[in-house]
Every structure is written in structure tokens, then in C-alpha cells.
Design a protein around this motif. Structure first.
Motif, PDB file in Angstrom:
ATOM      1  N   VAL A 274      45.667  38.928  40.585  1.00  0.00           N
ATOM      2  CA  VAL A 274      46.297  39.890  39.667  1.00  0.00           C
ATOM      3  C   VAL A 274      46.455  39.281  38.281  1.00  0.00           C
ATOM      4  O   VAL A 274      46.160  39.929  37.259  1.00  0.00           O
ATOM      5  CB  VAL A 274      47.671  40.346  40.220  1.00  0.00           C
ATOM      6  CG1 VAL A 274      48.462  41.091  39.137  1.00  0.00           C
ATOM      7  CG2 VAL A 274      47.492  41.233  41.432  1.00  0.00           C
ATOM      8  N   THR A 275      46.889  38.029  38.223  1.00  0.00           N
ATOM      9  CA  THR A 275      47.048  37.350  36.928  1.00  0.00           C
ATOM     10  C   THR A 275      45.712  37.263  36.194  1.00  0.00           C
ATOM     11  O   THR A 275      45.626  37.540  34.987  1.00  0.00           O
ATOM     12  CB  THR A 275      47.627  35.941  37.131  1.00  0.00           C
ATOM     13  OG1 THR A 275      48.898  36.037  37.777  1.00  0.00           O
ATOM     14  CG2 THR A 275      47.796  35.234  35.792  1.00  0.00           C
ATOM     15  N   GLU A 278      44.488  40.791  35.082  1.00  0.00           N
ATOM     16  CA  GLU A 278      45.301  41.280  33.966  1.00  0.00           C
ATOM     17  C   GLU A 278      44.828  40.682  32.654  1.00  0.00           C
ATOM     18  O   GLU A 278      44.763  41.382  31.622  1.00  0.00           O
ATOM     19  CB  GLU A 278      46.773  40.942  34.196  1.00  0.00           C
ATOM     20  CG  GLU A 278      47.462  41.846  35.205  1.00  0.00           C
ATOM     21  CD  GLU A 278      48.908  41.445  35.460  1.00  0.00           C
ATOM     22  OE1 GLU A 278      49.675  42.284  35.957  1.00  0.00           O
ATOM     23  OE2 GLU A 278      49.260  40.277  35.149  1.00  0.00           O
ATOM     24  N   LYS A 279      44.493  39.384  32.663  1.00  0.00           N
ATOM     25  CA  LYS A 279      43.965  38.734  31.454  1.00  0.00           C
ATOM     26  C   LYS A 279      42.630  39.366  31.048  1.00  0.00           C
ATOM     27  O   LYS A 279      42.369  39.598  29.852  1.00  0.00           O
ATOM     28  CB  LYS A 279      43.794  37.244  31.701  1.00  0.00           C
ATOM     29  CG  LYS A 279      45.107  36.473  31.822  1.00  0.00           C
ATOM     30  CD  LYS A 279      44.846  34.990  32.063  1.00  0.00           C
ATOM     31  CE  LYS A 279      46.158  34.209  32.172  1.00  0.00           C
ATOM     32  NZ  LYS A 279      45.921  32.776  32.453  1.00  0.00           N
ATOM     33  N   SER A 282      43.216  42.731  29.520  1.00  0.00           N
ATOM     34  CA  SER A 282      43.785  42.566  28.178  1.00  0.00           C
ATOM     35  C   SER A 282      42.697  42.154  27.188  1.00  0.00           C
ATOM     36  O   SER A 282      42.633  42.675  26.059  1.00  0.00           O
ATOM     37  CB  SER A 282      44.899  41.521  28.214  1.00  0.00           C
ATOM     38  OG  SER A 282      45.421  41.306  26.918  1.00  0.00           O
ATOM     39  N   LEU A 329      41.619  44.851  39.205  1.00  0.00           N
ATOM     40  CA  LEU A 329      43.062  44.639  39.091  1.00  0.00           C
ATOM     41  C   LEU A 329      43.816  45.591  40.023  1.00  0.00           C
ATOM     42  O   LEU A 329      44.771  45.187  40.715  1.00  0.00           O
ATOM     43  CB  LEU A 329      43.510  44.863  37.650  1.00  0.00           C
ATOM     44  CG  LEU A 329      45.029  44.839  37.402  1.00  0.00           C
ATOM     45  CD1 LEU A 329      45.627  43.492  37.812  1.00  0.00           C
ATOM     46  CD2 LEU A 329      45.331  45.152  35.938  1.00  0.00           C
ATOM     47  N   GLN A 333      46.160  44.394  43.074  1.00  0.00           N
ATOM     48  CA  GLN A 333      47.571  44.767  43.078  1.00  0.00           C
ATOM     49  C   GLN A 333      47.949  45.477  44.376  1.00  0.00           C
ATOM     50  O   GLN A 333      49.029  45.231  44.945  1.00  0.00           O
ATOM     51  CB  GLN A 333      47.867  45.668  41.874  1.00  0.00           C
ATOM     52  CG  GLN A 333      49.349  45.983  41.697  1.00  0.00           C
ATOM     53  CD  GLN A 333      50.171  44.737  41.402  1.00  0.00           C
ATOM     54  OE1 GLN A 333      49.954  44.068  40.406  1.00  0.00           O
ATOM     55  NE2 GLN A 333      51.123  44.426  42.288  1.00  0.00           N
TER      56      GLN A 333
END
Length: 472
Positions: A274-275, A278-279, A282, A329, A333
Motif C-alpha cells: 500500500v505504501t 500510494e507513492k 502520487s 493500490l 488495500q
């Protein structure tokens, strides 16, 4: 009408000449027809080549536009004439050796022709085709290079039949439906692994059945009395029972030695995913926002029918990566949520602190539930496999394409009916001209003979008169 007009022949004069030559014209015409037919017959024997032809017919929507049964594009002609199809036919169907195949392959392909043909056309008043049979004629033409490599002309029949049959078999195999799913059994001692073992089977089966239901909504298996949509619904219903099994395992925190540690590892794994995603989201979102400020992101439409603008290659790559990252993602999640729920439930259940008898009863009940689910899933899988077999053998694949004519011998000749008529017409005209010329020539000769005879008589009279004058 005068016989002449400004020194030229009139139709009346021509007709009179034809009447004078009528018998001769008839005789010459008959001779011309016989001679012409004989010459063309001999030419036909010398110039014509034997052809060995089969015919296949397609019966699905879209074939007229070159589409395959699944909506993609297909090269029918090259599929039939391909090296793989012809060599497979020569090998498996005709039993030629590798050396014989190597020698035959090139001349057979060079003399193999595939012709598109439409028959039984049904049109509207506006000449719009409502339906028709779309055929392909597969023709193998006799050739000296092939003749020296085969035993007899019967081999031509065998070869073209083999090429056709092999293509049909491969076509049906390619566009028939199949599944890689196999029966399952209980796996290991980890009860969450047991759950996912059954879940994977049901999820794939349901997905495949829904796809087939969309492609064949009217199909119903005769052996199972089921449609694909019915089977997908049964898989979904069984998944609800499977959720009950999962709840039983998780709520009781069944831990036979590896479940809890595996849950903790999976939670950490999906947190990291997830981390990372997410990057990525972004990063690609920022890149897309930056790209939107450029003037050249939109490529002007090249087609008037294009409803939406398209971005340039750089923009396309950024958008594709952004969408992919969002999907990854979301999946990560969802998995994190599931495994976090398992972690919380296992912590509150504290399976290890329960009395041994209670733990054994819980495990026995879980085993019973699992075995019932496995049995039901395997029964459903057996029905699914039988349905696919029914579909391939009777409902769809057999009706996609058929051999509508076994090999027959035809002839390729330059002497067509049109050529025959043209040549005979020319010969008839020549016969008429020659007949009229001969008649005219003979008439002239007779006239000259008469004129010559009259001149000699006059000369004789004049000589006698002169002699009489001299004597006097």
C-alpha cells in the motif's frame, strides 16, 4: 434504293451478294464451326489443368468482415495456406515422411488457391445483404513438380482433403472453450490456506462461466440441464457457504501452528505494498497534472468519427501507469483490510488458551465444513467441464464452420464459354467473307470467259470480212 451510292456498296448489294452465296456460306460456316471446335478442343486438352477442390462454409456473425468467432481479426486465406497447416496435413493425415514433406511443401503451397465465395444470398430491396453463406473454395492445381513426387492423381484428392480437414480441426480447437481448472482436495494444516484453496476454484469458475454466458446466452447443456449463467449463480451461492466457513475459522481463531504468524506476515506485506502504490499514484498524478499544463498533450483528431480527443504518447504512458497504480493500490488495500480483520479476530479469539477438547471439536467442525465445500465445489466443477464439452461438441464450435464439399475434380482451362463464342463468331464471319469472295471470284471468271469467247468471234468475222474485201 440504287445499287450504288456515291460509288459505295449499299445494303441491297450486300444482301444480293449474300443470297448468291447462301449455299456456299452455309457449307463454309459448318466447316468453320467444326474446325474451330476441333482446334479449341485440342487446345483445351493441351492447355487445361486438373484442379482438386473442397469447400468450407462459415456460419457465424462477423465472418463477412473478416472477424473470428471471438471478435478479433483473422486471415482465413493464409491460415489455410500456412506452412504449419499444410505440413501438419501432409504428416498426420497423409502419412508422408519428413523427406517427402520437405519436397512437397513448397510446390503444394504454390499451387494451393483459396477463393472467397458467397452463396444463398438474401438481400433487402435496397440490395443490403441480410444473410448469406460465406464459403472458401480450397483448390489444389495439378502441377508437374507435384506429379513427380506422388504416386497417382488420387494423391491430389488426399492432399486437399487433408489440408481442409486439418484446418477445420485446428480452427475448432482454437475457438472451442476449455478450462484449466482441476478437482481440489484439502491442503496442508493452515485453515486460511484451506479457505483460499476453495475460494480460488470458485472465483475462477464463476468468472469463466460468466464470460461464456455472455458469449452464449442461449446455450443450455443437454447433459446437465444448465446454462452458463445458472452455473455462475451456483458458484456464487457456494461462495456464500464458503464465507460462512471463513467466519467460523476466523472467529474461533483456529491456529494449528502457522495461521497467526502467517497473518502477521501478510499484514506487513500488504502494508508495504500500500505504501509503495500510494507513492506511485502520487508520482503519476503529479506528472499528469504537469502534463495537462502543456499545449501539445492533445493530438488533433484524424478521423471525423472520433468522438474523444487523444493524448500524445507521453501522456498516454502517464495515464496508463496512473490507472494501473490505482488498481494495484485498491487491490493491496482490500487485501490489507482482510488480513487486518483476520489479525484482530485471531487476537480476540485466543485459540491457544481454550481447552484441548474444545479446540479439537472446533477443528473437527472446520474439517467437516471444509470437506463438504470441497465435495460441492468438485461436483460443480464436473458439471462445468461437462457443459464445456457439450458446448464444443454440439452447440457452437461444430456450427462455426463445416466442410460443405469433399474433394472434387474440376478443370482450369483458358477456353471459357465466352472465348469459345468469340472465336466461333470470328470464324463464322471469316467463313461468310471467304464464301462471298469465292462466289464473286467464280462469277467474275465466268463473265470473263463469256467476254473472251465473244471477242474471238468478232475478230473472226472481221478477218473474214477483210479477206472478202481483198478478193474483190
Amino acid at each position: 434504293m440504287e445499287d450504288t451510292m456515291n460509288g459505295e456498296l449499299t445494303f441491297r448489294m450486300i444482301w444480293q451478294k449474300i443470297k448468291k452465296s447462301a449455299v456456299r456460306i452455309l457449307v463454309y460456316a459448318i466447316i468453320a464451326l467444326i474446325v474451330g471446335a476441333g482446334i479449341m478442343g485440342i487446345s483445351d486438352i493441351i492447355l487445361s489443368k486438373s484442379q482438386f477442390e473442397t469447400k468450407i462454409t462459415y456460419y457465424y456473425e462477423g465472418v463477412e468482415e473478416g472477424s473470428d468467432p471471438w471478435g478479433g481479426q483473422m486471415d482465413f486465406v493464409n491460415g489455410i495456406k500456412s506452412v504449419s497447416n499444410v505440413s501438419k496435413a501432409l504428416s498426420i493425415k497423409c502419412n508422408y515422411t519428413e523427406e517427402e514433406i520437405a519436397n512437397l511443401l513448397d510446390p503444394v503451397i504454390k499451387n494451393l488457391t483459396v477463393i472467397t465465395d458467397i452463396s444463398d444470398v438474401n438481400k433487402t430491396k435496397d440490395e443490403v445483404i441480410l444473410n448469406a453463406d460465406y464459403n472458401f473454395r480450397i483448390i489444389l492445381t495439378q502441377n508437374s513438380d507435384i506429379d513427380k513426387l506422388i504416386n497417382s492423381k488420387n494423391d491430389y484428392y488426399n492432399i486437399v482433403n487433408a489440408i481442409t480437414a486439418t484446418y477445420i480441426e485446428d480452427f475448432k480447437s482454437k475457438y472451442s472453450y476449455s478450462t484449466d481448472l482441476t478437482a481440489i482436495s484439502s491442503v496442508g494444516n493452515n485453515y486460511l490456506d484451506k479457505y483460499y484453496n476453495i475460494k480460488n476454484l470458485l472465483s475462477i469458475m464463476k468468472s469463466e462461466a460468466e464470460s461464456l454466458a455472455n458469449k452464449a446466452p442461449l446455450f443450455e447443456s443437454t447433459s446437465q440441464n444448465l446454462s452458463f449463467s445458472n452455473l455462475a449463480a451456483r458458484a456464487a451461492a457456494l461462495s456464500l457457504d464458503l464465507d460462512s466457513y471463513k467466519y467460523f475459522v476466523v472467529s474461533n481463531g483456529i491456529d494449528t501452528g502457522s495461521e497467526k504468524s502467517n497473518i502477521d506476515a501478510r499484514v506487513e506485506e500488504y502494508k508495504n505494498r500500500v505504501t509503495t502504490y500510494e507513492k506511485n499514484v502520487s508520482t503519476y498524478t503529479a506528472a499528469f497534472e504537469s502534463l495537462c499544463q502543456q499545449n501539445n498533450i492533445i493530438v488533433p483528431p484524424t478521423d471525423a468519427s472520433q468522438l474523444y480527443p487523444i493524448v500524445n504518447q507521453q501522456g498516454k504512458e502517464i495515464i496508463d501507469n496512473l490507472i494501473k497504480s490505482i488498481d494495484m493500490l485498491t487491490e493491496a488495500q482490500n487485501n490489507l483490510n482482510d488480513w487486518t480483520y483476520y489479525q484482530t479476530s485471531y487476537a480476540s479469539a485466543d485459540f491457544a488458551s481454550k481447552p484441548e477438547d474444545e479446540r479439537n471439536k472446533i477443528i473437527a467442525e472446520a474439517d467437516k465444513l471444509e470437506q463438504g465445500l470441497i465435495n460441492n465445489a468438485n461436483v460443480l466443477l464436473t458439471s462445468y467441464q461437462a457443459m464445456i464439452k457439450d458446448y464444443n461438441e454440439s452447440y457452437n464450435v461444430q456450427s462455426l464452420v463445416r466442410i460443405t464439399s469433399q474433394a472434387i475434380k474440376t478443370k482450369d482451362t483458358p477456353i471459357t464459354l465466352v472465348v469459345f463464342i468469340i472465336i466461333e463468331a470470328v470464324l463464322l464471319i471469316l467463313a461468310v467473307v471467304v464464301a462471298m469472295s469465292v462466289t464473286a471470284k467464280k462469277g467474275e471468271m465466268i463473265l470473263r470467259k463469256k467476254l473472251n469467247v465473244g471477242t474471238k468471234g468478232d475478230e473472226k468475222i472481221n478477218i473474214e470480212k477483210n479477206q472478202n474485201k481483198d478478193e474483190q
